[in-house]
Scaffold this motif. Structure first.
Motif, PDB file in Angstrom:
ATOM      1  N   SER A  53      40.551  22.505  30.271  1.00 16.87           N
ATOM      2  CA  SER A  53      40.153  22.554  28.856  1.00 16.87           C
ATOM      3  C   SER A  53      39.410  21.278  28.477  1.00 16.87           C
ATOM      4  O   SER A  53      38.423  21.318  27.750  1.00 16.87           O
ATOM      5  N   GLN A  78      43.374  31.691  25.822  1.00 16.99           N
ATOM      6  CA  GLN A  78      44.018  32.278  27.005  1.00 16.99           C
ATOM      7  C   GLN A  78      42.948  33.018  27.801  1.00 16.99           C
ATOM      8  O   GLN A  78      42.259  33.886  27.260  1.00 16.99           O
ATOM      9  N   PRO A  79      42.790  32.680  29.080  1.00 15.21           N
ATOM     10  CA  PRO A  79      41.691  33.269  29.864  1.00 15.21           C
ATOM     11  C   PRO A  79      41.650  34.800  29.811  1.00 15.21           C
ATOM     12  O   PRO A  79      40.578  35.379  29.656  1.00 15.21           O
ATOM     13  N   VAL A  80      42.809  35.435  29.920  1.00 14.17           N
ATOM     14  CA  VAL A  80      42.812  36.910  29.968  1.00 14.17           C
ATOM     15  C   VAL A  80      42.262  37.493  28.671  1.00 14.17           C
ATOM     16  O   VAL A  80      41.391  38.374  28.687  1.00 14.17           O
ATOM     17  N   LYS A  81      42.760  36.944  27.540  1.00 13.85           N
ATOM     18  CA  LYS A  81      42.280  37.455  26.242  1.00 13.85           C
ATOM     19  C   LYS A  81      40.804  37.145  26.066  1.00 13.85           C
ATOM     20  O   LYS A  81      40.031  37.970  25.566  1.00 13.85           O
ATOM     21  N   ILE A 128      36.230  32.672  31.627  1.00 18.21           N
ATOM     22  CA  ILE A 128      35.879  32.646  33.060  1.00 18.21           C
ATOM     23  C   ILE A 128      36.025  31.220  33.603  1.00 18.21           C
ATOM     24  O   ILE A 128      36.602  31.001  34.672  1.00 18.21           O
ATOM     25  N   LEU A 129      35.472  30.258  32.831  1.00 18.52           N
ATOM     26  CA  LEU A 129      35.511  28.867  33.294  1.00 18.52           C
ATOM     27  C   LEU A 129      36.958  28.413  33.493  1.00 18.52           C
ATOM     28  O   LEU A 129      37.279  27.739  34.465  1.00 18.52           O
ATOM     29  N   LYS A 130      37.813  28.799  32.547  1.00 11.74           N
ATOM     30  CA  LYS A 130      39.226  28.425  32.683  1.00 11.74           C
ATOM     31  C   LYS A 130      39.851  29.139  33.883  1.00 11.74           C
ATOM     32  O   LYS A 130      40.652  28.569  34.612  1.00 11.74           O
ATOM     33  N   ALA A 131      39.460  30.410  34.064  1.00 14.25           N
ATOM     34  CA  ALA A 131      40.032  31.188  35.153  1.00 14.25           C
ATOM     35  C   ALA A 131      39.699  30.585  36.514  1.00 14.25           C
ATOM     36  O   ALA A 131      40.557  30.522  37.387  1.00 14.25           O
ATOM     37  N   ILE A 132      38.471  30.102  36.665  1.00 16.62           N
ATOM     38  CA  ILE A 132      38.087  29.594  37.994  1.00 16.62           C
ATOM     39  C   ILE A 132      38.470  28.123  38.185  1.00 16.62           C
ATOM     40  O   ILE A 132      38.175  27.542  39.213  1.00 16.62           O
ATOM     41  N   MET A 138      38.531  36.778  28.326  1.00 20.68           N
ATOM     42  CA  MET A 138      37.675  37.590  29.195  1.00 20.68           C
ATOM     43  C   MET A 138      37.592  39.042  28.731  1.00 20.68           C
ATOM     44  O   MET A 138      36.673  39.751  29.087  1.00 20.68           O
ATOM     45  N   ARG A 139      38.573  39.448  27.933  1.00 23.10           N
ATOM     46  CA  ARG A 139      38.518  40.810  27.382  1.00 23.10           C
ATOM     47  C   ARG A 139      37.520  40.887  26.224  1.00 23.10           C
ATOM     48  O   ARG A 139      37.075  41.953  25.853  1.00 23.10           O
ATOM     49  N   HIS A 184      34.075  34.698  26.135  1.00 21.52           N
ATOM     50  CA  HIS A 184      34.242  35.337  27.446  1.00 21.52           C
ATOM     51  C   HIS A 184      33.957  34.315  28.550  1.00 21.52           C
ATOM     52  O   HIS A 184      34.731  34.162  29.495  1.00 21.52           O
ATOM     53  N   GLU A 185      32.856  33.602  28.376  1.00 26.80           N
ATOM     54  CA  GLU A 185      32.439  32.623  29.380  1.00 26.80           C
ATOM     55  C   GLU A 185      33.466  31.496  29.520  1.00 26.80           C
ATOM     56  O   GLU A 185      33.774  31.051  30.640  1.00 26.80           O
ATOM     57  N   ASN A 201      41.358  24.755  23.573  1.00 25.07           N
ATOM     58  CA  ASN A 201      42.690  24.399  24.070  1.00 25.07           C
ATOM     59  C   ASN A 201      43.654  25.583  23.984  1.00 25.07           C
ATOM     60  O   ASN A 201      44.533  25.734  24.818  1.00 25.07           O
TER      61      ASN A 201
END
Lengths: 406, 229
Positions: free
Chosen positions: A307, A399-402, A299-303, A404-405, A295-296, A396
């Motif tokens: 990678s 996927q951020p969305v997956k 988040i890191l990838k999202a913000i 974070m879910r 999850h974390e 690598n």
């Protein structure tokens, strides 16, 4: 603001228990690796030292063919070799010997013996033989007496001052016979040699075997064991290979070397299994870490953390745990190796036979060679580095969305 | 004329990984301009979060075009999308999602560090934002030492730190009590009014809907209504 290194450091201590358990498994791997290798190398070093330093020497020069056919007829004049070898770097001295066999007799007892004619001073510098005299005295130049190994003296029931009769075949078939007063009894650490050795002064042996100034062996005593190869290469290039044979201890003791290689290979297989088990342990921790922090990472990838930056952070975390474990392993194994190096384990009688068959005192000292610690730590470090590829691949493909879910 | 920050043309999104084929978005067209304070509303499963994820470059459309500041982001690689998000979009998540090992100040500063901003610039911006969200006295606290409302305010400060083109907030008040919700909405409304920051929310929360100046209603992956107050 923390950079990636600081972030990794904080993550390492975020789950103290997991970090400590992982570091502990690395500690044990390093400790067992060091302990096993240290015992194995220490034991072999002791065996080689016992055989090489106290008898064979690292390098010997003979007349060509002597090693194949060890007869007194294959003797040679040492002057040429001595003069050609005198300027070789790393060479301490050339120790001459006459080595042959004789039948030794006292009263009604007789035994086949190995007779070695030695130069008292040079031999003592090389093998410290005077220190091994148990009764009587060491030989002097021109001495007409002999030193007898304790085990042989016991068999022949001889005492200091008794006269030993030796009969053999001398140079080119002449009869060799003589009476020799016993000057001293010498202790040989090799049980095999202890039952058959007789030492006499070189000129006395040359007289006994009728060789004149000839010798059968010149031992190249080196300044340092590490310089053996250098001295050997020099000797091979300087000396006429058709007249002389230059042999190192590995060539002279193939059985010992083979046994050593087999034993070390066996040890390496055991170590490989150990590393494999530890690798699974560490891999399990990495799996858990990636799963737990998925999850974390999302988040890191999202913000906006790349990678490669997350990978670097994770690699640093894994390596940091590895370094902690490796250092702790080295620290824990140091007292073990130092203690058993100074207080070698003495083998019980029933297990001592294997050692004695090689003519070695049955003790197990550990080796404190720093290379052992460094190599173990490096191996574990490489394992950890390889294992950390898994999180890298995982990150690598994350996927951020997956993530974070999760 | 206002500059379009977000431009969505005929956006479709289908999920085919599961046994049931799901059409989350069915031909959405939407333009959001600079300075808008927009709430995307709709029942669960209407496609709000999917749309926000696609606008934020966190997910990819099945078809259609999405332009941010005129740049089509539909075909960017994963790494290009990461760079794009970092430079252009601020995120506020439902469950705050602060980095637990960093302090409030470090969390706010983190994206600026990824942008290679200087220490002086980071320090000044962080102080300014922490004062703006009313947490200048909690800069050294880690997320676990802050309340939910405080964490969400830090998350807003973090989202604003890289000076993004707009902020996407996915159910930002879902985990907050009424006081914290009110504080957060005041904060975001002020930032919108005073700094012209564009906000796009997805929400169920009537209090958020009441404060929004534009309400886009989604149902079954389609925009049913789009009202400006």
């Amino acid at each position: 603001m923390p950079n990636i290194l600081t972030l990794a450091r904080r993550n390492v201590w975020r789950n103290k228990r997991r970090t400590l358990i992982t570091a502990a498994s690395i500690l044990f791997a390093v400790f067992f690796g060091v302990a096993m290798t240290s015992i194995q190398l220490g034991t072999w070093s002791h065996m080689v030292d016992s055989v090489v330093k106290y008898h064979f020497g690292y390098i010997q020069v003979h007349q060509q063919g002597f090693w194949e056919e060890k007869t007194i007829d294959n003797s040679f004049d040492p002057k040429e070799v001595r003069s050609q070898m005198q300027n070789v770097d790393g060479l301490k001295s050339m120790v001459p010997r006459i080595e042959s066999f004789a039948l030794a007799s006292l009263d009604t007892r007789t035994k086949g013996t190995l007779v070695i004619g030695i130069s008292p001073e040079l031999e003592n510098n090389f093998t410290k033989m005077a220190d091994r005299i148990q009764q009587g005295r060491y030989l002097e130049i021109g001495d007409d007496g002999v030193l007898v190994a304790e085990g042989l003296a016991e068999y022949l029931q001889l005492e200091l001052g008794d006269t030993l009769v030796l009969i053999s075949q001398g140079y080119h078939g002449i009869n060799a016979a003589g009476k020799f007063p016993v000057r001293g009894l010498v202790h040989m650490s090799s049980p095999q040699l202890n039952k058959q050795m007789i030492y006499m002064e070189l000129t006395t042996a040359q007289w006994f075997y009728g060789t004149g100034d000839l010798v059968t062996t010149l031992i190249a005593d080196v300044e340092d064991a590490d310089e053996m190869t250098l001295v050997e290469e020099s000797a091979r290039s300087i000396l006429d290979q058709e007249k002389y044979e230059v042999m190192n201890y590995k060539e002279m003791l193939p059985d010992l070397m083979q046994a050593r290689a087999l034993d070390i290979a066996g040890g390496q297989i055991i170590l490989a299994v150990l590393y494999l088990i530890v690798s699974f342990g560490i891999f399990g921790t990495l799996l858990m870490m990636v799963k737990e922090r998925q999850h974390e990472f999302g988040i890191l990838k999202a913000i906006g953390m790349k990678s490669s930056q997350i990978n670097l952070m994770l690699w640093l975390e894994t390596i940091a745990i590895g370094i902690i474990g490796c250092l702790a392993g080295v620290v824990v194994s140091l007292p073990f190796t130092i203690y058993f190096n100074r207080n070698p384990i003495r083998l019980p009688e029933e297990q001592a036979e294997a050692f004695e068959s090689f003519g070695v005192e049955p003790v197990i000292p550990t080796s404190t060679d720093p290379e052992i610690f460094i190599i173990q730590a490096i191996i574990i470090f490489i394992i950890i580095s390889v294992l950390s590829i898994y999180p890298i691949l995982k990150i690598n493909n994350l996927q951020p969305v997956k993530a974070m879910r999760s | 004329m206002n500059i379009p920050i977000i431009e969505i043309i005929d956006l479709h999104k289908s999920y085919t990984e599961t046994a049931v084929h799901v059409h989350a978005l069915r031909g959405v067209d939407l333009t959001i301009e600079k300075g808008e304070f927009t709430a995307i509303v709709g029942p669960s499963g209407s496609g709000k979060t999917t749309m926000l994820n696609i606008i934020g470059g966190l997910d990819r459309p099945s078809s259609g075009t999405i332009k941010i500041r005129g740049n089509d982001i539909s075909n960017l690689s994963d790494n290009q999308l990461i760079d794009f998000r970092r430079e252009n979009i601020g995120f506020v998540f439902q469950s705050y999602n602060l980095i637990p090992v960093l302090t409030a100040k470090e969390n706010v500063e983190f994206v600026m560090l990824l942008q290679n901003r200087s220490q002086e610039e980071r320090d000044a911006r962080t102080l300014e934002l922490m004062q703006a969200v009313g947490l200048a006295d909690r800069m050294s606290n880690r997320p676990s030492e802050l309340s939910g409302g405080q964490q969400q305010r830090v998350a807003v400060a973090r989202a604003l730190a890289p000076k993004p083109a707009f902020i996407l907030a996915d159910e930002p008040t879902a985990n907050l009590d009424s006081v914290s919700t009110s504080d957060l909405l005041d904060l975001m409304a002020n930032l919108n009014r005073e700094e012209g920051m564009t906000f796009v929310f997805s929400t169920h929360d009537q209090r958020v809907i009441d404060r929004a100046r534009r309400i886009v209603l989604l149902e079954d992956g389609k925009i049913i209504s789009d009202e400006r107050k």
